[in-house]
Structure formats: structure tokens, C-alpha cells
Design a protein around this motif. Structure first.
Motif, short mmCIF file in Angstrom:
data_model
loop_
_atom_site.label_atom_id
_atom_site.label_comp_id
_atom_site.label_asym_id
_atom_site.label_seq_id
_atom_site.Cartn_x
_atom_site.Cartn_y
_atom_site.Cartn_z
N LEU A 1 4.06 -5.03 0.85
CA LEU A 1 4.87 -3.98 1.46
C LEU A 1 5.76 -3.40 0.34
N GLY A 2 5.44 -2.21 -0.10
CA GLY A 2 6.13 -1.66 -1.26
C GLY A 2 5.51 -2.19 -2.55
N GLN A 3 5.96 -1.68 -3.66
CA GLN A 3 5.36 -2.01 -4.96
C GLN A 3 5.53 -3.50 -5.28
N GLY B 1 8.83 -5.15 -1.21
CA GLY B 1 8.83 -6.18 -2.24
C GLY B 1 8.27 -7.50 -1.76
N MET B 2 7.82 -7.56 -0.50
CA MET B 2 7.28 -8.80 0.06
C MET B 2 5.76 -8.73 0.16
N GLY C 1 8.96 -21.55 -1.75
CA GLY C 1 10.19 -20.78 -1.77
C GLY C 1 10.07 -19.39 -2.36
N ARG C 2 8.86 -19.02 -2.81
CA ARG C 2 8.71 -17.72 -3.48
C ARG C 2 7.67 -16.82 -2.83
N LEU C 3 6.43 -17.28 -2.81
CA LEU C 3 5.38 -16.41 -2.27
C LEU C 3 4.11 -17.20 -2.02
N ASP D 1 -9.36 -5.68 -2.38
CA ASP D 1 -8.43 -5.28 -3.42
C ASP D 1 -7.03 -5.18 -2.81
N LEU D 2 -6.02 -5.49 -3.60
CA LEU D 2 -4.66 -5.54 -3.07
C LEU D 2 -4.26 -4.21 -2.42
N ILE D 3 -3.88 -4.30 -1.16
CA ILE D 3 -3.41 -3.13 -0.40
C ILE D 3 -1.89 -3.08 -0.48
N VAL D 4 -1.35 -1.94 -0.84
CA VAL D 4 0.10 -1.72 -0.90
C VAL D 4 0.47 -0.74 0.21
#
Length: 354
Positions: free
Chosen positions: A231-233, A207-208, A324-326, A350-353
Motif C-alpha cells: 500500500l503505497g511505495q 508503506g505497509m 516485528g517488521r514485515l 509481480d509486486l502490486i503497489v
């Protein structure tokens, strides 16, 4: 790689008889070598002094100039004074952007010449990279891309930012990097809102976002790259922010070419983030020049009115940082030419998960 002839050729334009080079970056640019020495470049030649730690390497690697060994009896200043007197040098430029006040006072007192501020002479030469410099930077960037690919297979939940940063250093150096361009930045989750976060003991978890900013040196020249991975969805908000940053980067890259100002490049990216509602969270410039130092000029920033020269190498690194968030930053390295730019960073964007 020796640039003393380029420096010598510019001396008449600045009404100088010689250029005194004392900084690490100046020495590396001028000689392709660093030995904590002192270099004097005249219109006809050059003299370099260094101590016993570097003299053997200097004599092996440097050609086309006089090389002197300093001792406890005869140091850099004595060699410089001797050379200035022998050549009748009256006006000697110095690196006014890097010399301390105390050092200037010492040189002014001991050298029989007028010392003239001449930071601009070296800055203008360094702003436009030649093919030798570009070859080193391309290789450094290749190593950085390889390190990124490797780190993706290393990251696991429960690791700390510090562990990931340490592994990045290993991956860069084991692949041929001489040293890191700067201490790597690894910022996970809420720490991502700090553009220059220092890696700590925060454990990465699902989630991060994880933002990694890193690079290495080859032949004294830097690479630089940032990627933000999930890291994760990721949440919908995370995906939205990532898309906005990527679109902003693409807009800046599309504008980047020799002849435009840094302000114009920055504005193209900033407009995208402003339209997406994230303008207030973009807290730095679009990019900076890099070479023998990780931050050089000219910059691709809102305050940069200088026009980019052919051969400028700049970073392309817009970001969004929500306290404080991202945070998200995506960074490539560009070589500018008259018609556009060459992106020498090959890693996917492109976003890597994970």
C-alpha cells in the motif's frame, strides 16, 4: 461425485470386508455429499444412514447405494450392526486418523466385527485427484482469482484488517463459493510476520505490506491463494524480500512434479531463500496438499519423504517473516503430473503497489 467404487476396489488390498466412514471429509470424498451420516462400503455395495435433516437431499443426490433414515428408535449404530450381520462382514476398516478414542470404544462395543485401522486407504485415494475433483478445484480457484482482483479495488488507507477479511468473504461467496475454505488471513505491516495472523483492528496505511490468504469451496473442494501487496511505495528492503520469496516460489514450482518427494520440492525453494540471507525467516513448509480439506497429504515439506502421485494438488507458498517488521508470502495451487505441474492460479505475482 461418488468414489465408493474406488474405495471398494481397494478393500482386498487391505484384507478388509468393508470400510466404515464417519468423518465429514471422508463422507464428502466418498459420496460427494455431507449429511452427518454413517457410510459402510463393502466389496459389493454400500449403505448410508442419515437423519431427517438430510434424507431428502441424500435421496435426490445419491445413487447406487442403499439410503436409510435414522430415527429416535433406530440410529446409525443399529443400521450399521444390521448391515454387518446381514453381509457377514468380519474385518471392517475405520478412519483411524479422525475417529476419537471414545467413538472407537463405542463402535467396538456395539458392532459385531473387528475394527481395523485403515486411514491410509482413504488418504492414498484422496492424494490423487481425478478429473471430476480437478474440475471443482479449478472452478474454486477461478472464483478466488476473481475475488483477489475485486479486493484490490476495495482496499484504502484507514481500513482495518478485519474489514478487508470480511470483504474477501463477500467476494468469494457472491461469485459462487459455497463457503470459505478457511477463515481468511489478512495481516498488515508488522503483523505480516505471523504466518497465521488473525485479522484485527489494525488499520492499513501507506508503506505497509498487506498479506491476504484466502480461498473458497466448490462442490466441497477447496481453493487456496496468498498474495502480498504494498500500500503505497515500498521500501528497498520490502522489494528485496518480495523478490526473494517470488524467486523461491518459482524454484519450487520448477521442481514440482509427480515422482519427486515433498522434501525435494521444499529444498529447491529453501535454497533460494538461504542464499538470499532469509533462510532463518522461512518457518514452514513450501506447501501442502488440498482437496476436500484445506490441509491434506502428502506435503511439500522438509520432512516429507513420500513421492508425489500423479494428480496431487499442492500449494506453493514460501514466505519470509521478519518478527516485528514485515512478512511476505506468495501462494499458488499446482496440479502435478509426470513431467511437471499445471499452475491453476492466474492472479499476477509481480509486486502490486496500490
Amino acid at each position: 461425485m461418488n468414489h465408493t467404487e474406488k474405495i471398494a476396489a481397494r478393500l482386498p488390498e487391505y484384507s478388509l470386508d468393508a470400510m466404515l466412514i464417519t468423518s465429514k471429509a471422508g463422507e464428502r470424498y466418498a459420496l460427494g455429499f455431507h449429511g452427518e451420516g454413517l457410510l459402510l462400503v463393502t466389496r459389493e455395495g454400500a449403505r448410508y444412514s442419515t437423519d431427517g435433516r438430510y434424507i431428502e437431499a441424500a435421496r435426490e443426490q445419491l445413487e447406487g447405494l442403499e439410503i436409510c433414515l435414522t430415527t429416535t428408535e433406530k440410529g446409525h449404530m443399529a443400521f450399521a450392526r444390521e448391515y454387518i450381520e446381514a453381509k457377514g462382514l468380519k474385518r471392517v476398516g475405520f478412519e483411524s486418523g479422525s475417529m476419537t478414542v471414545d467413538a472407537h470404544r463405542r463402535y467396538e462395543k456395539e458392532l459385531p466385527c473387528a475394527l481395523v485401522p485403515a486411514q491410509k486407504l482413504l488418504e492414498e485415494l484422496r492424494a490423487s485427484k481425478d478429473e471430476g475433483e480437478l474440475a471443482l478445484m479449478r472452478r474454486a480457484q477461478e472464483i478466488t482469482d476473481e475475488a483477489f482482483k475485486a479486493i484490490l479495488n476495495f482496499i484504502r488507507p484507514g481500513m482495518t484488517e478485519r474489514e478487508i477479511a470480511a470483504r474477501l468473504v463477500y467476494e468469494l461467496l457472491s461469485r459462487g463459493g459455497e463457503r470459505v475454505s478457511f477463515d481468511p488471513i489478512v495481516a498488515a505491516g508488522p503483523n505480516g510476520s505471523r504466518p497465521h495472523a488473525v485479522p484485527g483492528d489494525l488499520m492499513v496505511d501507506k508503506g505497509m505490506f498487506i498479506t491476504m490468504d484466502f480461498g473458497c469451496k466448490v462442490g466441497g473442494y477447496c481453493s487456496d491463494m496468498t498474495r502480498t501487496v504494498a500500500l503505497g511505495q515500498p521500501t528497498g528492503e520490502m522489494e528485496e524480500v518480495y523478490r526473494a520469496v517470488l524467486e523461491a516460489q518459482r524454484a519450487g514450482i520448477a521442481t514440482a512434479r509427480a515422482g519427486v518427494t515433498g522434501r525435494e520440492i521444499d529444498a529447491a525453494a529453501r535454497a533460494v531463500l538461504q542464499a538470499a540471507g532469509y533462510g532463518e525467516y522461512f518457518s514452514h513448509g513450501f506447501g501442502h496438499s488440498l482437496g476436500v480439506e484445506i490441509h491434506e497429504g502428502p506435503n511439500a515439506s522438509s520432512r516429507e519423504e513420500r513421492r508425489m502421485p500423479v494428480g496431487a494438488v499442492i500449494s506453493a507458498e514460501p514466505g519470509v517473516y521478519i518478527p516485528g517488521r514485515l512478512g511476505v508470502r506468495i501462494e499458488d495451487v499446482l496440479i502435478l503430473n509426470e513431467t511437471g505441474c499445471e499452475n491453476i492460479t492466474r492472479s499476477p505475482k509481480d509486486l502490486i503497489v496500490l
